[in-house]
Scaffold this active site. Structure first.
Site, PDB file in Angstrom:
ATOM      1  NE  ARG A  68      -6.902  -4.791   6.630  1.00  0.00           N
ATOM      2  CZ  ARG A  68      -6.132  -3.821   6.136  1.00  0.00           C
ATOM      3  NH1 ARG A  68      -6.459  -2.550   6.310  1.00  0.00           N
ATOM      4  NH2 ARG A  68      -5.061  -4.110   5.434  1.00  0.00           N
ATOM      5  CB  SER A  89       3.169  -5.252   7.968  1.00  0.00           C
ATOM      6  OG  SER A  89       2.954  -6.046   6.854  1.00  0.00           O
ATOM      7  CG  HIS A 114      -1.492  -4.152   1.560  1.00  0.00           C
ATOM      8  ND1 HIS A 114      -2.659  -4.727   2.007  1.00  0.00           N
ATOM      9  CD2 HIS A 114      -1.723  -2.811   1.558  1.00  0.00           C
ATOM     10  CE1 HIS A 114      -3.546  -3.784   2.280  1.00  0.00           C
ATOM     11  NE2 HIS A 114      -3.005  -2.612   2.004  1.00  0.00           N
ATOM     12  CG  HIS A 145      -3.017   1.251  -0.716  1.00  0.00           C
ATOM     13  ND1 HIS A 145      -4.367   1.468  -0.588  1.00  0.00           N
ATOM     14  CD2 HIS A 145      -2.638   0.529   0.361  1.00  0.00           C
ATOM     15  CE1 HIS A 145      -4.785   0.907   0.539  1.00  0.00           C
ATOM     16  NE2 HIS A 145      -3.761   0.336   1.140  1.00  0.00           N
ATOM     17  CG  HIS A 155     -13.680  -1.242 -32.602  1.00  0.00           C
ATOM     18  ND1 HIS A 155     -12.990  -1.306 -31.424  1.00  0.00           N
ATOM     19  CD2 HIS A 155     -13.100  -0.250 -33.312  1.00  0.00           C
ATOM     20  CE1 HIS A 155     -12.034  -0.389 -31.419  1.00  0.00           C
ATOM     21  NE2 HIS A 155     -12.098   0.269 -32.553  1.00  0.00           N
TER      22      HIS A 155
HETATM   23  C1  HCA Z   1      -4.282  -0.052   7.219  1.00  0.00           C
HETATM   24  C2  HCA Z   1      -2.951   0.073   6.529  1.00  0.00           C
HETATM   25  C3  HCA Z   1      -2.589  -1.063   5.616  1.00  0.00           C
HETATM   26  C4  HCA Z   1      -2.011  -2.228   6.371  1.00  0.00           C
HETATM   27  C5  HCA Z   1      -1.398  -3.270   5.495  1.00  0.00           C
HETATM   28  C6  HCA Z   1      -0.675  -4.369   6.220  1.00  0.00           C
HETATM   29  C7  HCA Z   1      -1.562  -0.474   4.647  1.00  0.00           C
HETATM   30  O1  HCA Z   1      -5.301   0.323   6.596  1.00  0.00           O
HETATM   31  O2  HCA Z   1      -4.320  -0.503   8.340  1.00  0.00           O
HETATM   32  O3  HCA Z   1      -0.805  -4.491   7.425  1.00  0.00           O
HETATM   33  O4  HCA Z   1       0.018  -5.148   5.556  1.00  0.00           O
HETATM   34  O5  HCA Z   1      -1.901  -0.215   3.500  1.00  0.00           O
HETATM   35  O6  HCA Z   1      -0.436  -0.267   5.089  1.00  0.00           O
HETATM   36  O7  HCA Z   1      -3.730  -1.460   4.880  1.00  0.00           O
HETATM   37 CU    CU Z   2      -3.840  -0.873   2.885  1.00  0.00          CU
END
Ligand code: HCA
Ligand code: CU
Length: 444
Positions: free
Chosen positions: A22, A159, A218, A220, A314
């Site tokens: 996904r 979420s 989650h 980034h 090294h």
């Molecule tokens: C997206 C956003 C998402 C959702 C993450 C989640 C994000 O691409 O739809 O539903 O927990 O980073 O918020 O990936």
């Molecule tokens: Cu995301």
């Protein structure tokens, strides 16, 4: 109906929710490499590899994203079903908007659970969907109650997208209305603004307020913090973390699965590693890189690059004892080789070692030093695609008149050598020649 319901499953201390199929599909790398999408076969292989690795939760797009995604759901489900006897049940979760169309399509496709999301930050509310906090809560609750009533076996997550730019009070205002009807709350750092300190604060606040709801992260990587944030969340008691293979995802991606597990291992959080086939980490990364038509990236901790040595200082030390420049037990994650690259930075030690031990020339240190000096000068003029190893051998043979000892045919592919190496209890290392240097393969 699924053959196994979530209520019968006892979640482990750490459950990876893999979202390679996904979030990972949103990676621009697919475009960079002119691939654009994973084929059905790619998806089947990725699913199989994840299940064999020990992942129990796999997130997929809502099947109404495209006809292809809908067809792939069935192919992925078939792989999952095939592996139930061998590996137990794996839950396929659909990433769905808080929208009846997505929810209906996911249920039709046979999803085991729904990962529902809707933006809760002010920015997201203004520019994504225009709903206020109370409206979000009311609509989500009515949808979730409906699903609970009609499909009680489904595992449900909610979420607030962009949770780390959502004021805590705003997030609570929505989550308070849903806490009694979901299994997990997600707290996505959608644009990568979180730091370990804000993660620590947020996870503690959510745990305290919703002690009966499991938490999912989650993160980034916009700031390069997706790994440290996930580690911090796990330390603070978050039980579910979304990851992808090689950390691929939208923009800079999210936390890499093997990077997270590798760091938990180094930090001795062994209980969190229950059920994961850690030695499969490097192989699964290689499989993923191959699907993207690239190498396992150098920033991925579980990579061969993390066992590759270029600088002369090294290389000399690594030949004596690999621990000098190899601190971590990467072999337990499937990286069982080290590479020593021949090139302009190589010292005479590795040149001597390569010519004597790998190629079978008889030469003293003075000759090795002279050959190394010649090689280092000329290697700058190497044409792309030419091998430094061949250049070095040519110098040794043509200009220094060296001749390799005769190795009978049947032993040619097995130049074996024992070296003392404090990093390997067996003390046995096999060195093999390689186009650009030497690969040390430890036998473990
Ligand atoms: C997206 C956003 C998402 C959702 C993450 C989640 C994000 O691409 O739809 O539903 O927990 O980073 O918020 O990936
Ligand atoms: Cu995301």
């Amino acid at each position: 109906m699924p053959t196994f319901a979530f209520r019968q499953y006892h979640p482990r201390p750490l459950e990876i929710i893999d979202t390679t199929l996904r979030e990972g599909q949103q990676s621009s790398l697919l475009h960079d490499h002119h691939k654009y999408f994973f084929t059905t076969q790619d998806k089947e292989e990725i699913t199989r590899a994840l299940i064999l690795y020990g992942v129990k939760f796999i997130e997929l797009f809502a099947p109404n994203v495209s006809a292809q995604e809908a067809a792939d759901w069935q192919a992925i489900k078939a792989v999952r079903d095939e592996l139930i006897l061998q590996k137990g049940y794996t839950f396929l979760l659909a990433h769905v908007r808080c929208h009846p169309a997505d929810v209906e399509a996911a249920i039709q496709a046979g999803a085991d659970g729904l990962n529902m999301y809707i933006g809760t930050s002010e920015i997201s509310r203004s520019y994504n969907h225009g709903q206020g906090l109370d409206e979000i809560a009311r609509r989500a609750r009515s949808l979730i109650e409906d699903v609970r009533r009609n499909h009680p076996h489904l595992v449900l997550r909610f979420s607030g997208e962009d949770a780390f730019r959502t004021r805590e009070a705003d997030l609570f205002r929505v989550y308070d209305q849903l806490a009694d009807c979901v299994d997990r709350f997600g707290t996505p750092d959608t644009v990568g603004v979180a730091t370990p300190a804000t993660v620590n604060h947020r996870v503690h606040a959510l745990r305290e307020r919703y002690p009966h709801v499991a938490l999912e992260g989650h993160f980034h990587d916009d700031r390069g913090f997706s790994l440290i944030n996930a580690l911090e969340a796990v330390r603070c008691g978050m039980q579910y973390v979304q990851t992808t293979l090689l950390g691929i995802g939208e923009r800079s991606g999210i936390t890499s699965m093997t990077a997270l597990l590798f760091n938990l291992f180094i930090d001795r959080e062994y209980d969190k590693l229950e059920g994961y086939h850690l030695r499969g980490s490097y192989p699964i990364n290689v499989m993923m890189a191959d699907k993207l038509r690239k190498l396992v990236p150098s920033k991925e901790p579980v990579s061969l690059t993390n066992r590759t040595h270029s600088a002369g200082v090294h290389q000399k030390a690594v030949i004596n004892s690999s621990t000098t420049y190899e601190a971590h037990p990467l072999d337990q994650f499937g990286v069982t080789e080290s590479e020593v690259l021949l090139g302009p930075l190589s010292g005479w030690n590795i040149v001597h070692y390569f010519l004597r031990e790998i190629c079978g020339f008889t030469l003293d240190e003075v000759t090795a030093k002279a050959i190394a000096a010649d090689f280092k000068q000329r290697v700058y003029r190497l044409a792309p695609g030419d091998s430094p190893a061949s250049m070095l051998i040519a110098i040794a043979e043509k200009e220094y008149g060296l001749k390799p000892i005769h190795v009978p045919e049947q032993f040619r592919n097995a130049v074996e050598q024992n070296m003392t190496d404090s990093a390997t209890s067996s003390s046995e290392i096999r060195a093999v020649p390689h186009a650009s240097g030497v690969i040390l393969r430890s036998k473990r």
